[in-house]
Design a protein around this motif. Structure first.
Motif, PDB file in Angstrom:
ATOM      1  N   UNK A  43       0.821  -1.212   0.000  1.00  0.00           N
ATOM      2  CA  UNK A  43       0.000   0.000   0.000  1.00  0.00           C
ATOM      3  C   UNK A  43       0.853   1.260   0.000  1.00  0.00           C
ATOM      4  N   UNK A  44       1.969   1.250   0.739  1.00  0.00           N
ATOM      5  CA  UNK A  44       2.853   2.415   0.747  1.00  0.00           C
ATOM      6  C   UNK A  44       3.515   2.607  -0.609  1.00  0.00           C
ATOM      7  N   UNK A  45       3.978   1.517  -1.243  1.00  0.00           N
ATOM      8  CA  UNK A  45       4.586   1.628  -2.570  1.00  0.00           C
ATOM      9  C   UNK A  45       3.584   2.196  -3.561  1.00  0.00           C
ATOM     10  N   UNK A  46       2.344   1.737  -3.473  1.00  0.00           N
ATOM     11  CA  UNK A  46       1.300   2.239  -4.365  1.00  0.00           C
ATOM     12  C   UNK A  46       1.092   3.729  -4.180  1.00  0.00           C
ATOM     13  N   UNK A  47       1.081   4.194  -2.931  1.00  0.00           N
ATOM     14  CA  UNK A  47       0.930   5.627  -2.656  1.00  0.00           C
ATOM     15  C   UNK A  47       2.116   6.419  -3.196  1.00  0.00           C
ATOM     16  N   UNK A  48       3.325   5.875  -3.018  1.00  0.00           N
ATOM     17  CA  UNK A  48       4.526   6.557  -3.513  1.00  0.00           C
ATOM     18  C   UNK A  48       4.497   6.651  -5.024  1.00  0.00           C
ATOM     19  N   UNK A  49       4.089   5.576  -5.700  1.00  0.00           N
ATOM     20  CA  UNK A  49       4.061   5.576  -7.162  1.00  0.00           C
ATOM     21  C   UNK A  49       2.981   6.505  -7.723  1.00  0.00           C
ATOM     22  N   UNK A  50       2.017   6.890  -6.911  1.00  0.00           N
ATOM     23  CA  UNK A  50       0.997   7.848  -7.337  1.00  0.00           C
ATOM     24  C   UNK A  50       1.298   9.256  -6.815  1.00  0.00           C
ATOM     25  N   UNK A  51       2.479   9.424  -6.205  1.00  0.00           N
ATOM     26  CA  UNK A  51       2.896  10.714  -5.648  1.00  0.00           C
ATOM     27  C   UNK A  51       1.913  11.216  -4.596  1.00  0.00           C
ATOM     28  N   UNK A  52       1.322  10.280  -3.844  1.00  0.00           N
ATOM     29  CA  UNK A  52       0.350  10.634  -2.817  1.00  0.00           C
ATOM     30  C   UNK A  52       0.907  10.460  -1.408  1.00  0.00           C
ATOM     31  N   UNK A  53       2.220  10.208  -1.318  1.00  0.00           N
ATOM     32  CA  UNK A  53       2.862  10.054  -0.013  1.00  0.00           C
ATOM     33  C   UNK A  53       4.182  10.811  -0.017  1.00  0.00           C
ATOM     34  N   UNK A  54       4.607  11.233   1.168  1.00  0.00           N
ATOM     35  CA  UNK A  54       5.915  11.862   1.345  1.00  0.00           C
ATOM     36  C   UNK A  54       6.777  10.893   2.141  1.00  0.00           C
ATOM     37  N   UNK A  55       7.422   9.945   1.475  1.00  0.00           N
ATOM     38  CA  UNK A  55       8.166   8.902   2.185  1.00  0.00           C
ATOM     39  C   UNK A  55       9.389   9.457   2.903  1.00  0.00           C
ATOM     40  N   UNK A  56       9.752   8.814   3.994  1.00  0.00           N
ATOM     41  CA  UNK A  56      10.952   9.189   4.739  1.00  0.00           C
ATOM     42  C   UNK A  56      12.193   8.636   4.044  1.00  0.00           C
ATOM     43  N   UNK A  57      13.349   9.094   4.505  1.00  0.00           N
ATOM     44  CA  UNK A  57      14.607   8.599   3.963  1.00  0.00           C
ATOM     45  C   UNK A  57      14.748   7.095   4.186  1.00  0.00           C
ATOM     46  N   UNK A  58      14.290   6.615   5.332  1.00  0.00           N
ATOM     47  CA  UNK A  58      14.398   5.186   5.641  1.00  0.00           C
ATOM     48  C   UNK A  58      13.571   4.364   4.659  1.00  0.00           C
TER      49      UNK A  58
END
Length: 207
Positions: A43-58
């Motif tokens: 789910x997090x990868x999906x959000x990142x690939x849609x530019x809907x998340x601000x992922x941390x460096x980790x």
């Protein structure tokens, strides 16, 4: 400088989204496969690939390890087959701020030049700490850290190094890595990374 920084931060999640999608497609991996390889949830990868998340460096480091590239490569290039340009002006260099630690990184290298060498400038806040757990890349990445201002503590596995202004440390990233700034003053340093996987990805359309 302020306008440059704002513009770069505004579009960086979109750039990361496209890079992750492109790298995953180049490996013919499903979301489930990348989740398994990286330790980042589907789910997090999906959000990142849609530019809907601000992922941390980790999180980004885990994704980069799962994709077999350095974290710096997730910030560019936007297209693997864009025109190769050996020069990037400072105003065009991608800037990103880790929402968790507050550290600011600037990609210095021309984003689409087919070379395994990447340079990153980091502004590390006082008392900040970032712990990267990924250590499964094959081959392991090579990296050198040159401190320009202040001091940082770098721990690779069980080896701890306190670096001050002018010090340069060479690392093979095959164990968990922790950056910390034990002082009350911010630090500034340059990271040189050897990422042959990114160079091959950029060169691919030319072969």
């Amino acid at each position: 400088m302020k306008e440059d920084k704002t513009a770069s931060v505004d579009d960086i999640n979109t750039r990361i989204a496209k890079r992750v999608r492109d790298l995953r497609a180049a490996r013919s991996e499903t979301l489930d496969a990348l989740a398994s390889n990286s330790g980042v949830s589907r789910s997090m990868i999906s959000l990142i690939e849609r530019a809907e998340a601000s992922p941390t460096a980790v999180v980004l480091e885990k994704l980069a390890a799962g994709l077999g590239v350095s974290m710096a490569s997730l910030f560019g290039p936007e297209e693997a087959d864009e025109e190769r340009r050996p020069l990037v002006r400072r105003a065009a260099q991608a800037i990103w701020k880790d929402p968790e630690s507050g550290y600011l990184r600037r990609n210095l290298s021309p984003p689409n030049w087919p070379t395994p060498i990447q340079l990153v400038e980091v502004h590390f806040p006082a008392k900040a700490r970032v712990a990267y757990e990924s250590s499964a890349r094959r081959p392991a990445l090579e990296q050198q850290i040159w401190v320009l201002q202040g001091q940082i503590e770098v721990t690779l596995g069980d080896a701890r190094h306190l670096l001050r202004s002018g010090d340069c440390l060479a690392l093979r990233l095959d164990r968990p890595l922790v950056y910390s700034n034990p002082s009350s003053q911010p630090a500034k340093y340059i990271v040189a990374i050897c990422d042959e996987a990114l160079a091959r990805w950029i060169q691919g359309p030319m072969q």
